[in-house]
Design a protein around this motif. Sequence first.
Motif: not given
Length: 241
Positions: A132, A135, A143, A145-147, A186, A209, A225-227
């Motif tokens: 997690e 930014r 932002l 983010e989950k990666i 993306e 998202k 990745r979800e931003s």
Amino acid sequence: MLNNFKDFKIPRYEQVRWHIQTLLTESKWDENTPLPTEQEFADKYKVSVGTVRKAVEKLVEEGILIKQQGKGTFLKRPDFESSLLRFFKFRDKDAGYGTPTGVIKKIMVIDGIADINKKLNIGKNKALIYIERMRMVEDKVLLSEKIWLPKSRYEAFATLDPEDFENLLYPFYYKKCGQFVSSAVETLFFITDYKDPYLGNSEQESLVKVCRVAKNLEGEPIEYRESYGLAEKFSYEINII
């Protein structure tokens, strides 16, 4: 060196292109180190310089290599950091656009998640590295983010703490684990009814998202990745010429 293609009707320049791309992948080539010259490649593969030049030009067109006048040909690292910034912008104090700072909030090894593992093209039970990240610009969260990363590719991350990470993740992936992100796809959505712990939004506020699948030189997915960002900070601009 090209004998493994002798049973296939593949143009010589495509064979050379494949070998150069394999060299870049297997040798973990540094993007600051120039590739051998076209003559050196021609001698290595026993082909003409023109064949090598066509192979190199193809790799340049594909965004894998970049030519620098007077310096040589180099592995190209795409500028993914500017990608999301074309969608989300904060004004800095000088009325310009600030550069975000990445802050890792959480990193852990987790069991496989069927849907995520499918995106990463790995077995559904294969372990993942989960991150997690925020930014930030001027102490404001831009932002969240989950990666997710395949643990098998990022074993070194299993023992790292959040403070061990550098600001830019993709160069860090390469430095620590030899994973070079060459391209990405993306997809963007507008969502509601989601409250993010780092953005501090309410469930009534709309979010943007952005889902990204990042790939290596061989086209294999190596990161999902979800931003998330506030829709009110979203902007879209394109120049059509």
